[in-house]
Each structure stands twice: as structure tokens, then as C-alpha cells.
Design a protein around this motif. Structure first.
Motif, PDB file in Angstrom:
ATOM      1  N   LEU A 185     -13.592 -16.022 -29.353  1.00  0.00           N
ATOM      2  CA  LEU A 185     -12.187 -16.709 -29.454  1.00  0.00           C
ATOM      3  C   LEU A 185     -11.286 -15.848 -29.378  1.00  0.00           C
ATOM      4  CD1 LEU A 185     -13.154 -16.411 -33.505  1.00  0.00           C
ATOM      5  CD2 LEU A 185     -12.940 -18.502 -32.413  1.00  0.00           C
ATOM      6  N   THR A 196     -10.151 -17.844 -26.340  1.00  0.00           N
ATOM      7  CA  THR A 196      -9.144 -18.537 -26.788  1.00  0.00           C
ATOM      8  C   THR A 196      -7.987 -18.577 -26.685  1.00  0.00           C
ATOM      9  OG1 THR A 196     -11.275 -19.518 -27.744  1.00  0.00           O
ATOM     10  CG2 THR A 196      -9.433 -20.971 -28.317  1.00  0.00           C
ATOM     11  N   ALA A 232      -4.101 -20.112 -27.092  1.00  0.00           N
ATOM     12  CA  ALA A 232      -4.287 -21.039 -28.184  1.00  0.00           C
ATOM     13  C   ALA A 232      -3.798 -20.035 -28.977  1.00  0.00           C
ATOM     14  CB  ALA A 232      -5.568 -22.019 -28.755  1.00  0.00           C
ATOM     15  N   PHE A 244      -8.857 -20.777 -38.018  1.00  0.00           N
ATOM     16  CA  PHE A 244      -9.121 -19.934 -37.127  1.00  0.00           C
ATOM     17  C   PHE A 244      -8.740 -18.481 -37.178  1.00  0.00           C
ATOM     18  CE2 PHE A 244      -9.073 -18.849 -31.977  1.00  0.00           C
ATOM     19  CZ  PHE A 244      -8.176 -18.037 -32.280  1.00  0.00           C
ATOM     20  N   ALA A 286     -16.491 -23.010 -28.184  1.00  0.00           N
ATOM     21  CA  ALA A 286     -15.745 -22.620 -27.627  1.00  0.00           C
ATOM     22  C   ALA A 286     -15.494 -22.308 -26.615  1.00  0.00           C
ATOM     23  CB  ALA A 286     -14.687 -22.574 -28.586  1.00  0.00           C
ATOM     24  N   ALA A 287     -15.803 -20.922 -26.330  1.00  0.00           N
ATOM     25  CA  ALA A 287     -16.203 -20.330 -24.454  1.00  0.00           C
ATOM     26  C   ALA A 287     -16.830 -21.165 -24.082  1.00  0.00           C
ATOM     27  CB  ALA A 287     -16.858 -19.099 -25.228  1.00  0.00           C
ATOM     28  N   LEU A 313     -14.614 -23.852 -22.547  1.00  0.00           N
ATOM     29  CA  LEU A 313     -13.531 -23.639 -21.785  1.00  0.00           C
ATOM     30  C   LEU A 313     -14.343 -23.131 -20.585  1.00  0.00           C
ATOM     31  CD1 LEU A 313     -11.415 -21.654 -24.481  1.00  0.00           C
ATOM     32  CD2 LEU A 313     -10.664 -23.670 -23.471  1.00  0.00           C
ATOM     33  N   ALA A 341      -7.468 -25.307 -18.944  1.00  0.00           N
ATOM     34  CA  ALA A 341      -8.428 -24.543 -20.260  1.00  0.00           C
ATOM     35  C   ALA A 341      -7.800 -23.825 -21.456  1.00  0.00           C
ATOM     36  CB  ALA A 341      -9.294 -23.293 -19.855  1.00  0.00           C
ATOM     37  N   LYS A 342      -6.684 -23.931 -21.396  1.00  0.00           N
ATOM     38  CA  LYS A 342      -4.745 -23.679 -21.864  1.00  0.00           C
ATOM     39  C   LYS A 342      -4.484 -25.397 -22.584  1.00  0.00           C
ATOM     40  CE  LYS A 342      -0.245 -22.033 -22.407  1.00  0.00           C
ATOM     41  NZ  LYS A 342       1.229 -20.401 -22.366  1.00  0.00           N
ATOM     42  N   ALA A 386      -7.267 -26.825 -25.130  1.00  0.00           N
ATOM     43  CA  ALA A 386      -7.285 -26.155 -26.272  1.00  0.00           C
ATOM     44  C   ALA A 386      -5.843 -26.709 -27.000  1.00  0.00           C
ATOM     45  CB  ALA A 386      -7.092 -24.670 -26.028  1.00  0.00           C
ATOM     46  N   LEU A 389     -13.336 -29.067 -27.313  1.00  0.00           N
ATOM     47  CA  LEU A 389     -13.136 -28.396 -28.463  1.00  0.00           C
ATOM     48  C   LEU A 389     -14.123 -28.772 -30.124  1.00  0.00           C
ATOM     49  CD1 LEU A 389     -10.779 -26.392 -26.707  1.00  0.00           C
ATOM     50  CD2 LEU A 389     -12.983 -25.028 -27.135  1.00  0.00           C
TER      51      LEU A 389
END
Lengths: 528, 464
Positions: A104, A107, A112, A518, B5-6, B9, B18-19, B22, B84
């Protein structure tokens, strides 16, 4: 044909000489190539049937391989670049955070949900774990770019020992490195003014008395502006031992310095300064029962012009524009007195006194002064009474703090209660959004629901609720995510919403729900 | 394998993708989301800036992606967003029949995979396959003849060009326009000598490398000249060196005859480079039992995905590798499993379960491996160095790795993850795996004393 064996790595003398010969020959080949065979004579023996060019190229092929293979790693330069801390990182006492949490964080660092970053750090601190080493540079860069999360205890804890070590390696990251008393002392002795102030602040946090002594020792040599700024550093961890230095500062030549000293002394309840203020204010306020109906009244006797002692304590004679002289003197004198004194001396609650003040002609200066005093001493009862009385207006005035400042000084539960009352209309407030902005998270569940209900009543894509909803997404408990997703009115009488504004509303709601989810994931990954 | 999610990415080609990916992982950007019930594929349509929504599909077994957007990155931001979203909210993907464009893509992939399998299994087939096989080998021989003729002419021309360069002197090389090198390179490509063309382009680039350019230039000249001389008398070159020459010329290697080694291959690094619309992905492996180094090389044109999936850094590929012949066997391919499934890493193994391959503690020993390789194959471009007990340090704006003996290896200027590397090492001796090209090291993965193995690829952008 495909190159001699690279024996230049062998350390016997003969081969070292051979290696030296190869390097020299290589240099000669490069020189010849630069000039060109047409110009210089070639030193090679031309093979029968070959040309000078081919001979040169042959030698280049062989020697390039030999020299390339024979190159040894060079000796490293002496360690330590500019500002680098050559000592290696100590073994970290904090475990690394769970890998889901690291995911996380990755991310967040990728861009994000960046607003959730301070919360991630809080969770890590509470769980007693740290940022994985490889992510530390990105975390430090992000900390630097978001000043509000900077320097507050949660952030630095989550960096761990490794993070603090890394922060010392680069000037951009020094804000996060371990406080080092020696280097701070060095900066205090010999740094630029801004550096000295920062260093004094760090020294003060580590050892309040020691920092004060340093300041006292350097006091005679400092310029007026420096004295004022450095004295203000004592606000951190202010205590009775600081009183002597501050009393001296009340006699300083510079008005700036005197103002800072008076401001600080006013917040020390046991100080001689406050005792003088209480004495000065004796008799200014009295409660009486008067009139035909024997109703309670507040009798106000404004003080006269400030005498020498009062002027020393910071009471100014000249009133600013827009306020009368006597009101100005009254307000200043009252502002220096801890409000609990009135509760005790007059035998009445803060609400009652505020109500009584509202009946008289001196309401303005009294309320402003009480507000300033209540803020100084974090008197929750008085702050609550003043906020609810409605007499406070958010105009900028010399003495009165804003409502937001007062709110910030309340304990969280009282603050949320007040704002909930404001949302429900039980207290009249002009700028509800401003109040909400002054109510930082995390919010309690009941309060969050109250805010949600308020936003729903204002729904309709006209933008009023959107800013609050953004704050809601970051401050409300994540369990409310499902509740937020639904229940948005399609129309509020007498308006019907256009499809565009409904779509916009749905878009905004979805984004906020995503943030809540999230944050819910985040809380779950850190849960034991 | 996608678990979070990792992981998604980690597939991104660079941080910007990646950004963007997301940002696209929101349900509101997607319509027509669907998946097949067995979790093999998922698809959706994403509204972009154009009039028509982009159609994106992913095949989950090997993470191949397909998208109608014009992006050149792989996977594109739409594919990342879809993955994602699939990880976060799989219930949004209604089980349905794939729409026509997804079915077509999947069918095309299956057909290609079947054709590859058939080609691999071809020698075992008998009967009417023989006639077709004979025809194929005839045509292949004819192609080889034509190629040989063109190549000979091209090599002769290259030899004359090299001699012209040294006759006139190379001092004027930096002032030559780019077209000067490009014309020669293009002619070599036409002459079926793509490897030589690459070397000529690299020769042209050495003039831009600063004050030491003459040495680099002459070294590159030497390598080209050596290649020309070797190719001219290929039959006289020893058998295993012939493979080196062919590889340097860019000719396809002979398959099926190489050494086969079965082991648990630990992935220690991965690098993707782009050269003229061709993407090349190098995956470096170290055998857990044998300790041998291996290089998997995969190519893809333009935007098409890599056909083969490889496990992530720190994971293990349990497979039999077939090494290509040569004096320094490094490049290999993974042989398919007996079940026919392509070899992939164990999905649940975490990087910390895998033992790190032991590294060299003395830099001089490690670079001796480079010397040995170069001595046998002078056209070696890079080798894998696995180092232990080295400390990353910064001096000015250059970084290096220092060993206990006081020697240092400089890090490649194009390496951008120096601070994550320093953070992982913590000023203490660390384990580092990287590519060494004789001058600089490009680290791909590192591990500190606390043991976590970190791939550095997530922190840098692919070299262009």
C-alpha cells in the motif's frame, strides 16, 4: 587469433612487466589511429600481403581485448563525501512493516491516495514497525514535500533507525535525521541565523534547561531581531524555570523582544507576571444584583491608563484604529488574566458570565479578551462557553483569536460535540465549512455520521458539500465506506438535479468511497 | 503471479506508467467489464481522451496484455488499471462470453502457442511430416546460401570501410554526422549482418562518451575488425568459437544441441532495453545447486508483449535450461515442462524463502570472471557479477561499490536507484547482483544484512 589469455591479473614480476608493455603498446595504437596510417609511420611489422591499416587494426583487436580483460578494479578513494556520515547504520530495533502494508505504501508513493500518507505513518508508529529500507528514499522525498507531516513524531518513528541514518546522508533530508546534540551545539555556535534558530529548537526539545542556559549566555551578544526570534523558541516546553530570563527580557530595549516575553509569561500560570496581571485586574469586574427586579448584572470598571509597571508588562496606552481607549485598556488587562480566576472570584460559571457580559456595553472587548485568555490557558469550559455564545465573530482583531484557533485548543470530544451542534443548527454559526476544516481527524463514528447527514442535505453537485466530503474521506472511520456509497438523494425539493450534476455527484462520491476503502485496507493490514 | 496491487505495479515499465495505471483503477472509468469463469482472462473498455473507448484485455496465466490504445509502453496504463481493478474488486467482472475482439486475440495466442509446440515436437513426428520437413530444410538451405553471399559481400565492404577510417585518422570521428554511421549500419542490415550493424552503431556512439573516447573508439574498431577477420575464415575457427562469431554477427543460434542443465534457477535481476523499436529483456539466473550463471533473452517488437513470462526477481524458476553453444555459455532458453505448460516460478514462494546465491567478496575475483569471458569470447558485452560484502558509496556525483580489500567498482551513470541501494545496504556490506560491461556496474538487485532481497528495477526507467 581471438586474443591472448589475459594474464595481466597474475602478480608475478615478469607478467607485470608484460602487462606494462601491453598498456604502452595500446597507447601507441590509439595515437596511431588518431593520426591515421596515411600520415604517421606505423610502428608495426606489416604482415606479408597486408596493409599498414590492417596491421594497425590487427594490433588494435588484440590489445583492446588484452587491456580490457586485464583491467583491475581501481583502489577506492577515501570514504566520506561532503556531509556524509561515514558510520554505518546501527541494527534496527524496529521490525519491517507487513508486506501488504509495504504494498500500500508503494501505491501511495506511486501517486495514488497521497493524502493518506500521514495516516500510513501513524499506523506504522502505532504498530511499532518501520518503512522497508528500499522505500525510504521515496518516503523521505515525500515527507520533505508535505510540510504538514514533517517533523511530527509519527513520521520520524516510522522511519526507524535505518531511515534516520539515511536522512543524515543528504542535505535535503537532514530534517529527519537523529537529533545530534554535538552537531546542534556546533551549529548554535557557528551557524547562519536560521540554522541557529533550528538548532536551538532541537536542543530545547532534548534538554529544555540546557537550551535556555545557552540562550542566556549568548543573550548579551545577540542583535534585537535575533533576540526576539530565539526567545520565541522557549515556547516549546515552557516552564517556571524560564521565568527569570523572561522577566529580564521584559526590560529589553527592543519592543519586539518585550512583546515575545510578555506573550510567553502570560501563559505561565504561577508566574509573578500573571500575579501582577491578576492584581491589576482586581475590581475591574464585579457581579451585583441590581435594578427593580434584582437581576444579576456585571459591573465593569475599566482601568485607567497603564502605569509604568503595566506598560512594562506589555499593556499599551495607544489604542489602534476602531477601538476606544478605555475599551482597549480593559481588553488588554482582562486578556492577561487566566479566565478561571473570574469563575472563582465572581462565583459564576463561564456561561453565566458571558451571558451577563452580553447585556452590557463592554461586551466586545470583554469577549475578545476572555477568548485570548482562554486560548492561552487552554481552558476548555471557557472556550466552549465563548464559542456557543455567538458573540465571537471571525473578524481579524488585535486580541481575539479566530474560532478555528479556539476549536483547535479543545479536546477532541468537546470539539466534535460543538461542531455537531453547529451542523445540526443548535448553535448558530456562519461558516460551517470553516469549522469543519478546523476539526482534524480521526473523527468519532457518531460525529462522522452527523457530517455525512449534513453533506447529504446539501447534495446536488453545486459544490458546497464537495470540499467537506473530501475531508470526510480522510477523517471518518473507514467502516462507513458502504454507508457513504448509497443514500444520495436524486432530488431535493424544490430543485431537481440535472443529469450532469447527478453524474458529477456520483463521480465525487465514488472517489471518496475509494479513499475510505483504501484507508480500511490500510487499517486491516496493520491489524495484528 | 498476481496477489496484490504491489505485484501489478511491479509490472509497470516505469513509475509514470504505474502512477497512471493506479489513477485508472477506478470503476467509473471502465465499462463492459467481464471475465471468463475460470480466471483465465479478463477484459474491459476504458474511456480515454479519444472518441472511442480503448479496449483492454489481459490473459492471466502469463500476464499478457492487449490494448487498443496507441501507447508504446508495455503493459500500458489501461492494462495496469484493469489488473489493479481486478485485484481490488473482482466482483465487478461479470462472468460472460468474451466479446469478439477478446476471443480473436485469445485464439490468436493459442494458435501461436500450438504452432510453437508443434515445431518443438516436430522431430518426433514421422510419416507425411517428413516430406514437409524436407521441403522446409531445402528452403532453409537456399536461404542460407543467399545469406552467405550477401554476408560475404557485406563483410568485405565493412573491411574496406574500417581500413578507410584508420587511414585517414579517427581524430575527425566526433565531427561526423550521425548519418555517417547509420548508412553503414543500414547496409550491414541489408547484408544480413545485424550484429555487425549494432557494433557499428555502438562505434558511432563512443565519440560522445567524453574525454576517453579515442580508447573506446579504437577498442570498438578492434572488435569489428576481429569479427570481419573471423567471419572471413569461419571454417578455420575452432567449433565452439564459431558459435561466438555467428552470435556476434547476429545470426540465429543453432538450437537443440546445447548443454542442458536442470536446477532451481534463482532470478537475480532483470533489465529491459529498447533499441530501435525492438525491446530486449535480459533475465539473469543463478543455479541454486550448480551455481552457474544463465541469461534468458527475450525480444518483442514495438508494443507487442513478451511472449514468455519469467518469475520476478527473488523467485525460483525450476526448469531445465538449454545453453546456447559458444566458448562462454551464458545465454539459455528454458525447456518446456513435461506437461507442456510453460515454465513459471512458484507463485507462493516469497523472496525471503529463497537462499541468496553466494557472491564474491573481492571485486578483483569477481572481475576476473569478466577477464576470463573476454579472453575466450572477445565480443562479450556483459557478464553477471554477484557480489557480497560490498558497500555503496557516493563521491561527488559518482557512486561506487567498495569491497573490504579497498577496491572499488563504479556504478553505471544510467543507474538511477542509487539511494534505494544505499538504503538497503545501510552503510554495511551488502549483497549486490548486477551487469558488468568492463567499465561500470549496473545493479539489478540487492540485499542488506537484514536479508530482504530487493529488486532495484522498480526504481529506474528502462534505458533507451
Amino acid at each position: 587469433m581471438s586474443g591472448r589469455d589475459a594474464r595481466a591479473t597474475d602478480t608475478t614480476a615478469a607478467n607485470t612487466a608484460e602487462a606494462g608493455g601491453a598498456v604502452a603498446a595500446w597507447g601507441a595504437v590509439v595515437q596511431e589511429a588518431l593520426l591515421g596510417t596515411a600520415r604517421g609511420g606505423t610502428t608495426s611489422t606489416v604482415t606479408p600481403g597486408g596493409s599498414p591499416e590492417r596491421g594497425l587494426l590487427d594490433r588494435a583487436a588484440v590489445l583492446a581485448t588484452v587491456v580490457g580483460a586485464g583491467r583491475l578494479p581501481p583502489a577506492a578513494p577515501p570514504p566520506g563525501g561532503p556531509g556524509a556520515d561515514p558510520a554505518p547504520a546501527a541494527a534496527d530495533d524496529l521490525p519491517v512493516c507487513p508486506s501488504a502494508a509495504a504494498g500500500l505504501l508503494a501505491t501511495i508513493l506511486a501517486g495514488a491516495h497521497r493524502e493518506v500518507f500521514p495516516e500510513w505513518l501513524d499506523h506504522a508508529r502505532a504498530a511499532g514497525c518501520r518503512v522497508p529500507s528500499a522505500l525510504l528514499p521515496a518516503v523521505l522525498d515525500l515527507l520533505r514535500a508535505t510540510p504538514s507531516a514533517n517533523g511530527t513524531p509519527p513520521a520520524l518513528d516510522a522511519l526507524g533507525g535505518r531511515g534516520r541514518w539515511l536522512a543524515a546522508q543528504r542535505p535535503e533530508w537532514t530534517f529527519a535525521r537523529t537529533p545530534n546534540a554535538e552537531s546542534d551545539r556546533a551549529r548554535w555556535d557557528a551557524g547562519a541565523p536560521a540554522e541557529r534558530e533550528e538548532a536551538l529548537g532541537r536542543l530545547r526539545r532534548a534538554d529544555a534547561g540546557g537550551a535556555r542556559d545557552l540562550l542566556a549566555a549568548a543573550w548579551p551578544r545577540e542583535g534585537a531581531a535575533a533576540r526576539a526570534r530565539l526567545l520565541a523558541v522557549l515556547a516549546d516546553g515552557l516552564g517556571p524555570d524560564d521565568e527569570p530570563l523572561l522577566e529580564r527580557a521584559l526590560d529589553d530595549r527592543s519592543r519586539q523582544v518585550r512583546d515575545v516575553a510578555a506573550d510567553l509569561l502570560a501563559t505561565l500560570p504561577g508566574s509573578a507576571f500573571v500575579a501582577r496581571a491578576i492584581e491589576r485586574a482586581r475590581g475591574v469586574l464585579r457581579t451585583e444584583r441590581g435594578g427593580l427586579l434584582r437581576r444579576a448584572r456585571l459591573e465593569v470598571t475599566p482601568p485607567g491608563p497603564p502605569d509604568t509597571a503595566a506598560a512594562r508588562d506589555g499593556v499599551q496606552a495607544a489604542a489602534p484604529v476602531g477601538i476606544g481607549e478605555r475599551a482597549w485598556w480593559l481588553a488588554q488587562v482582562i486578556a492577561l488574566v487566566p479566565p478561571a480566576v473570574w469563575t472563582e472570584a465572581l462565583g459564576a460559571t463561564s456561561q453565566h458570565l458571558v451571558e451577563l457580559a452580553a447585556l452590557g456595553e463592554w461586551e466586545g472587548p470583554l469577549v475578545d479578551a476572555w477568548a485570548r485568555a482562554a486560548l492561552r490557558h487552554h481552558d476548555a469550559a471557557w472556550i466552549d462557553a465563548l464559542l456557543r455564545a455567538g458573540a465571537l465573530v471571525d473578524r481579524h482583531r488585535r486580541l481575539a483569536p479566530t474560532r478555528a484557533e479556539l476549536l483547535a485548543a479543545l479536546p477532541a470530544a468537546d470539539r466534535e460535540q460543538f461542531v455537531a451542534d453547529a451542523l445540526a443548527g443548535r448553535v448558530h454559526v456562519d461558516d460551517v465549512e470553516g469549522l469543519l476544516a478546523a476539526t482534524p481527524g480521526p473523527w468519532g463514528e457518531a460525529f462522522a455520521r452527523a457530517v455525512l447527514a449534513w453533506v447529504r442535505r446539501r447534495a446536488g453537485g453545486d459544490g458546497r458539500g464537495a470540499g467537506v466530503l473530501r475531508q470526510f474521506a480522510l477523517a471518518a472511520p473507514p467502516v462507513l465506506a458502504e454507508e457513504v456509497a448509497g443514500g444520495w438523494p436524486e432530488e431535493v425539493e424544490p430543485r431537481t438535479f440535472s443529469p450532469e450534476s447527478l453524474a458529477r455527484q456520483a463521480f465525487v462520491v465514488e472517489q471518496r468511497v475509494a479513499v475510505l476503502k483504501f484507508r480500511g485496507d490500510l487499517a486491516a493490514t496493520f491489524a495484528p | 503471479m498476481i496477489q496484490s496491487a504491489a505485484d501489478v505495479l511491479a509490472l509497470a515499465p516505469d513509475p509514470a506508467a504505474a502512477k497512471a495505471g493506479a489513477a485508472l483503477a477506478a470503476p467509473r472509468r471502465w465499462s463492459a467489464l467481464g471475465g471468463d469463469g475460470e480466471g483465465r482472462a479478463a477484459w474491459g473498455e476504458c474511456q480515454g481522451s479519444g472518441a472511442q473507448p480503448y479496449r483492454t484485455a489481459v490473459a492471466l496465466a502469463d500476464l499478457a496484455t492487449h490494448c487498443s490504445c496507441p501507447s508504446r509502453k508495455f503493459p500500458c496504463k489501461h492494462a495496469l488499471g484493469l489488473l489493479l481493478l481486478l485485484t481490488a474488486e473482482p466482483e465487478l467482472f461479470a462472468v460472460a462470453d468474451p466479446p469478439a475482439w477478446v476471443a480473436e486475440w485469445l485464439a490468436g495466442r493459442t494458435a501461436r502457442a500450438e504452432r510453437r509446440e508443434r515445431a518443438a515436437a516436430a522431430p518426433d513426428d514421422a510419416g507425411e511430416e517428413d516430406a514437409a520437413a524436407a521441403d522446409r530444410s531445402r528452403r532453409a538451405a537456399a536461404r542460407a546460401d543467399r545469406r552467405a553471399t550477401r554476408a560475404t559481400a557485406g563483410l568485405a565492404e565493412l573491411a574496406r570501410w574500417l581500413e578507410d577510417l584508420v587511414r585517414g585518422g579517427i581524430a575527425s570521428a566526433p565531427s561526423r554526422p550521425a548519418a555517417f554511421w547509420e548508412t553503414t549500419a543500414a547496409r550491414l542490415v541489408d547484408a544480413q549482418l545485424p550484429g555487425a550493424a549494432r557494433l557499428v552503431r555502438q562505434l558511432g556512439l563512443t565519440v560522445t562518451t567524453g574525454a576517453a573516447w579515442p580508447e573506446r573508439f579504437v577498442a570498438a574498431l578492434g572488435r569489428l575488425h576481429l569479427l570481419v577477420r573471423a567471419a572471413a575464415r569461419l571454417e578455420a575457427v575452432p567449433a565452439d568459437a564459431q558459435h561466438d562469431v555467428r552470435a556476434a554477427l547476429g545470426w540465429p543460434p543453432a538450437t537443440g544441441q546445447g548443454e542442458r542443465v536442470a536446477d532451481a534457477w534463482i532470478v537475480v535481476g532483470q533489465v529491459t532495453e529498447v533499441e530501435d523499436r525492438l525491446r530486449a529483456r535480459r533475465t539473469w539466473l543463478v543455479g541454486r545447486e550448480t551455481g552457474r550463471h544463465a541469461l534468458l533473452l527475450h525480444f518483442a517488437h514495438g508494443e507487442t508483449p513478451f511472449a514468455e513470462a519469467v518469475p520476478a526477481v527473488g523467485h525460483v524458476l525450476a526448469a531445465e535450461l538449454e545453453f546456447f553453444s559458444g566458448t562462454v555459455p551464458l545465454r539459455a532458453t528454458a525447456c518446456a515442462h513435461a506437461t507442456g505448460a510453460p515454465p513459471v516460478g512458484a507463485p507462493n514462494a516469497s523472496p525471503n524463502d529463497t537462499p541468496r546465491p553466494p557472491g564474491r567478496a573481492r571485486l578483483a575475483d569477481a572481475t576476473a570472471g569478466w577477464a576470463a569471458a573476454l579472453a575466450r569470447n572477445p565480443w562479450t558485452e556483459r557478464v553477471l557479477l554477484v557480489l557480497d560484502a560490498v558497500v555503496p558509496e557516493q563521491h561527488g556525483d559518482r557512486w561506487l561499490l567498495r569491497d573490504a580489500a579497498g577496491d572499488a567498482l563504479p556504478l553505471a551513470p544510467r543507474f538511477r536507484a542509487e539511494w534505494p541501494l544505499a538504503a538497503v545496504a545501510g552503510g554495511r556490506p551488502a549483497w549486490v547482483a548486477g551487469e558488468w560491461d568492463g567499465e561500470a556496474l549496473f545493479p539489478m538487485a540487492a540485499a542488506g544484512t537484514d536479508g530482504e532481497l530487493v529488486s532495484l528495477a522498480q526504481f529506474w526507467e528502462p534505458a533507451r
